[in-house]
Motif scaffolding. Sequence first.
Motif, mmCIF file in Angstrom:
data_model
loop_
_atom_site.group_PDB
_atom_site.id
_atom_site.type_symbol
_atom_site.label_atom_id
_atom_site.label_comp_id
_atom_site.label_asym_id
_atom_site.label_seq_id
_atom_site.Cartn_x
_atom_site.Cartn_y
_atom_site.Cartn_z
ATOM 1 N N LEU A 1 12.102 29.863 -22.114
ATOM 2 C CA LEU A 1 10.662 29.925 -21.891
ATOM 3 C C LEU A 1 9.940 29.490 -23.166
ATOM 4 O O LEU A 1 10.497 29.583 -24.260
ATOM 5 C CB LEU A 1 10.247 31.349 -21.505
ATOM 6 C CG LEU A 1 10.696 31.827 -20.122
ATOM 7 C CD1 LEU A 1 10.376 33.307 -19.931
ATOM 8 C CD2 LEU A 1 10.073 31.001 -19.001
ATOM 9 N N PRO A 2 8.696 29.025 -23.053
ATOM 10 C CA PRO A 2 7.985 28.509 -24.227
ATOM 11 C C PRO A 2 7.667 29.609 -25.238
ATOM 12 O O PRO A 2 7.375 30.750 -24.863
ATOM 13 C CB PRO A 2 6.705 27.922 -23.629
ATOM 14 C CG PRO A 2 6.524 28.640 -22.328
ATOM 15 C CD PRO A 2 7.894 28.903 -21.813
ATOM 16 N N PRO A 3 7.705 29.291 -26.544
ATOM 17 C CA PRO A 3 7.422 30.280 -27.589
ATOM 18 C C PRO A 3 6.055 30.941 -27.443
ATOM 19 O O PRO A 3 5.903 32.121 -27.741
ATOM 20 C CB PRO A 3 7.505 29.452 -28.878
ATOM 21 C CG PRO A 3 8.416 28.309 -28.533
ATOM 22 C CD PRO A 3 8.134 27.995 -27.103
ATOM 23 N N ILE A 4 5.042 30.191 -26.974
ATOM 24 C CA ILE A 4 3.699 30.761 -26.859
ATOM 25 C C ILE A 4 3.693 31.980 -25.942
ATOM 26 O O ILE A 4 2.918 32.921 -26.148
ATOM 27 C CB ILE A 4 2.686 29.698 -26.351
ATOM 28 C CG1 ILE A 4 1.259 30.250 -26.407
ATOM 29 C CG2 ILE A 4 3.033 29.260 -24.935
ATOM 30 C CD1 ILE A 4 0.203 29.237 -26.017
ATOM 31 N N LEU A 5 4.590 31.990 -24.961
ATOM 32 C CA LEU A 5 4.677 33.120 -24.038
ATOM 33 C C LEU A 5 5.521 34.242 -24.644
ATOM 34 O O LEU A 5 5.139 35.409 -24.609
ATOM 35 C CB LEU A 5 5.279 32.677 -22.708
ATOM 36 C CG LEU A 5 5.388 33.773 -21.650
ATOM 37 C CD1 LEU A 5 4.026 34.031 -21.023
ATOM 38 C CD2 LEU A 5 6.402 33.413 -20.576
ATOM 39 N N LEU A 6 6.666 33.884 -25.210
ATOM 40 C CA LEU A 6 7.576 34.891 -25.740
ATOM 41 C C LEU A 6 6.996 35.608 -26.964
ATOM 42 O O LEU A 6 7.284 36.780 -27.197
ATOM 43 C CB LEU A 6 8.914 34.239 -26.106
ATOM 44 C CG LEU A 6 9.702 33.653 -24.928
ATOM 45 C CD1 LEU A 6 10.900 32.879 -25.433
ATOM 46 C CD2 LEU A 6 10.144 34.754 -23.970
ATOM 47 N N GLU A 7 6.195 34.915 -27.741
ATOM 48 C CA GLU A 7 5.616 35.505 -28.942
ATOM 49 C C GLU A 7 4.280 36.187 -28.680
ATOM 50 O O GLU A 7 3.692 36.789 -29.581
ATOM 51 C CB GLU A 7 5.438 34.420 -30.008
ATOM 52 C CG GLU A 7 6.757 33.802 -30.460
ATOM 53 C CD GLU A 7 6.565 32.537 -31.274
ATOM 54 O OE1 GLU A 7 5.394 32.185 -31.560
ATOM 55 O OE2 GLU A 7 7.585 31.894 -31.611
ATOM 56 N N ARG A 8 3.817 36.102 -27.461
ATOM 57 C CA ARG A 8 2.513 36.683 -27.123
ATOM 58 C C ARG A 8 2.522 38.195 -27.237
ATOM 59 O O ARG A 8 3.476 38.857 -26.844
ATOM 60 C CB ARG A 8 2.162 36.284 -25.686
ATOM 61 C CG ARG A 8 0.853 36.851 -25.188
ATOM 62 C CD ARG A 8 0.687 36.544 -23.706
ATOM 63 N NE ARG A 8 -0.594 37.033 -23.221
ATOM 64 C CZ ARG A 8 -0.965 37.025 -21.950
ATOM 65 N NH1 ARG A 8 -0.136 36.546 -21.046
ATOM 66 N NH2 ARG A 8 -2.140 37.489 -21.583
ATOM 67 N N ARG A 9 1.465 38.746 -27.775
ATOM 68 C CA ARG A 9 1.274 40.192 -27.826
ATOM 69 C C ARG A 9 0.049 40.538 -26.982
ATOM 70 O O ARG A 9 -1.000 39.934 -27.106
ATOM 71 C CB ARG A 9 1.086 40.682 -29.262
ATOM 72 C CG ARG A 9 2.361 40.529 -30.078
ATOM 73 C CD ARG A 9 2.256 41.190 -31.435
ATOM 74 N NE ARG A 9 3.508 41.070 -32.175
ATOM 75 C CZ ARG A 9 4.503 41.930 -32.095
ATOM 76 N NH1 ARG A 9 4.390 42.985 -31.320
ATOM 77 N NH2 ARG A 9 5.610 41.751 -32.794
ATOM 78 N N GLY A 10 0.210 41.510 -26.131
ATOM 79 C CA GLY A 10 -0.876 41.856 -25.227
ATOM 80 C C GLY A 10 -0.646 41.273 -23.845
ATOM 81 O O GLY A 10 0.266 40.471 -23.624
ATOM 82 N N LYS A 11 -1.495 41.687 -22.918
ATOM 83 C CA LYS A 11 -1.391 41.258 -21.526
ATOM 84 C C LYS A 11 -2.774 40.901 -21.010
ATOM 85 O O LYS A 11 -3.784 41.286 -21.587
ATOM 86 C CB LYS A 11 -0.804 42.394 -20.663
ATOM 87 C CG LYS A 11 0.648 42.714 -20.950
ATOM 88 C CD LYS A 11 1.102 43.928 -20.170
ATOM 89 C CE LYS A 11 1.057 43.709 -18.672
ATOM 90 N NZ LYS A 11 2.081 42.738 -18.218
ATOM 91 N N GLY A 12 -2.768 40.171 -19.913
ATOM 92 C CA GLY A 12 -4.028 39.876 -19.270
ATOM 93 C C GLY A 12 -4.635 41.140 -18.672
ATOM 94 O O GLY A 12 -3.946 42.132 -18.432
ATOM 95 N N CYS A 13 -5.930 41.111 -18.441
ATOM 96 C CA CYS A 13 -6.625 42.294 -17.929
ATOM 97 C C CYS A 13 -7.684 41.865 -16.912
ATOM 98 O O CYS A 13 -8.552 41.047 -17.225
ATOM 99 C CB CYS A 13 -7.274 43.052 -19.086
ATOM 100 S SG CYS A 13 -8.241 44.487 -18.565
ATOM 101 N N LEU A 14 -7.587 42.423 -15.707
ATOM 102 C CA LEU A 14 -8.554 42.122 -14.652
ATOM 103 C C LEU A 14 -9.545 43.262 -14.442
ATOM 104 O O LEU A 14 -10.245 43.302 -13.434
ATOM 105 C CB LEU A 14 -7.819 41.828 -13.340
ATOM 106 C CG LEU A 14 -7.073 40.498 -13.283
ATOM 107 C CD1 LEU A 14 -6.268 40.393 -11.986
ATOM 108 C CD2 LEU A 14 -8.041 39.324 -13.390
ATOM 109 N N THR A 15 -9.613 44.185 -15.407
ATOM 110 C CA THR A 15 -10.522 45.324 -15.278
ATOM 111 C C THR A 15 -11.970 44.890 -15.044
ATOM 112 O O THR A 15 -12.637 45.423 -14.147
ATOM 113 C CB THR A 15 -10.418 46.233 -16.509
ATOM 114 O OG1 THR A 15 -9.086 46.752 -16.596
ATOM 115 C CG2 THR A 15 -11.401 47.390 -16.418
#
Length: 353
Positions: A262-276
């Motif tokens: 998988l691409p580094p931008i995804l694997l190194e990402r910290r945090g998650k998306g939020c639909l609040t």
Amino acid sequence: MSGGLDSAIVAAGLVRSGRDVAGWFHYHAIDREGDERVYARAVAAYLGFPVHETLQDHRIVDAALMADVPVTLRPNVASLSVFHDRDLAARGRALGADTLLTGQGGDALFFQPATPLIAADLWRDPQPWLSKAATIADLAGWTGRSIWSVLGTALRARIEPSAIALPDYRVDLVARDMPHDDHPLRWLYDTVDLAPAKQLQILNLAACRAAFGGSWCASAMTVRHPLMSQPLLEHVLPISALDLTQGRRDRAMIRQAYAERLPPILLERRGKGCLTPFFGRMLAASMPFLRDYLIGGVLDQHHLLDRETLAMVLDPEHVMRTNCYTEIFVVLLMERWARAWCDRITAIDAARA
């Protein structure tokens, strides 16, 4: 393709399998927190497939939508993301797709929660105490707590394991006099001797089972959740939360395993998306219908809900200030389920008469 790690793992496996895929779909909101297109596009480009992007916004819950919610034997809380579920089912039908794959359950399986409970695993870990001290420091940084707080959790787990409590998931809208067990789940039977982080993982996996309920997608296609398959659960559950997270970040082991997939931008990402914010706007705009539908509804008439709290929560300003969205949606779908079955029972009684 949510843009998150779990759906990307499933996508990577699907591409490697060589199976025909009718379409790849990504949903996003207008808010920065709910716009994960950069990650979904990165995964799609890395794995070599096109992804269809759909904007979700300006939606209202009304009588027509609730009348269209599928009703099954059990309440279909798998439809919490109502518009996404209905739209994806329609797209599946249009494509003639027979199966839908999701990344549901990955957060629980690969251990996403940033919790100091992981520190209790150190007593079972063979590494030297010098390394354990470094792990405590890493855990403190990851969970946003002091080193002494994390160390205290580890010591309490050693001295008095019963003092370590799992999170209490509040149910504010349920009537106060309703019988309530903290965790009435068979999955937690005979787990008292397990490390507290492992108990938490099992609790979260049990909660993920709601995804197997009825939904629009389930009525249109066979819905598969590969990350909740029994062989995978049996393989991962014996692995400690400390190993799964390496004591420093969520899902660290699986990130390392997919370093070349998988691409580094995804694997190194910290945090998650939020639909609040998206759900907050949806509920606030739908408040007149929600109040009419729930206050005086079947659940309320049978004294299953706390009417005073319900009336307070079903206020646009309250909804935009607090995050009570999941419980509102669960109660909403439970009300739809209760009304549908009451109508069916009434129709059967009338036919017999």
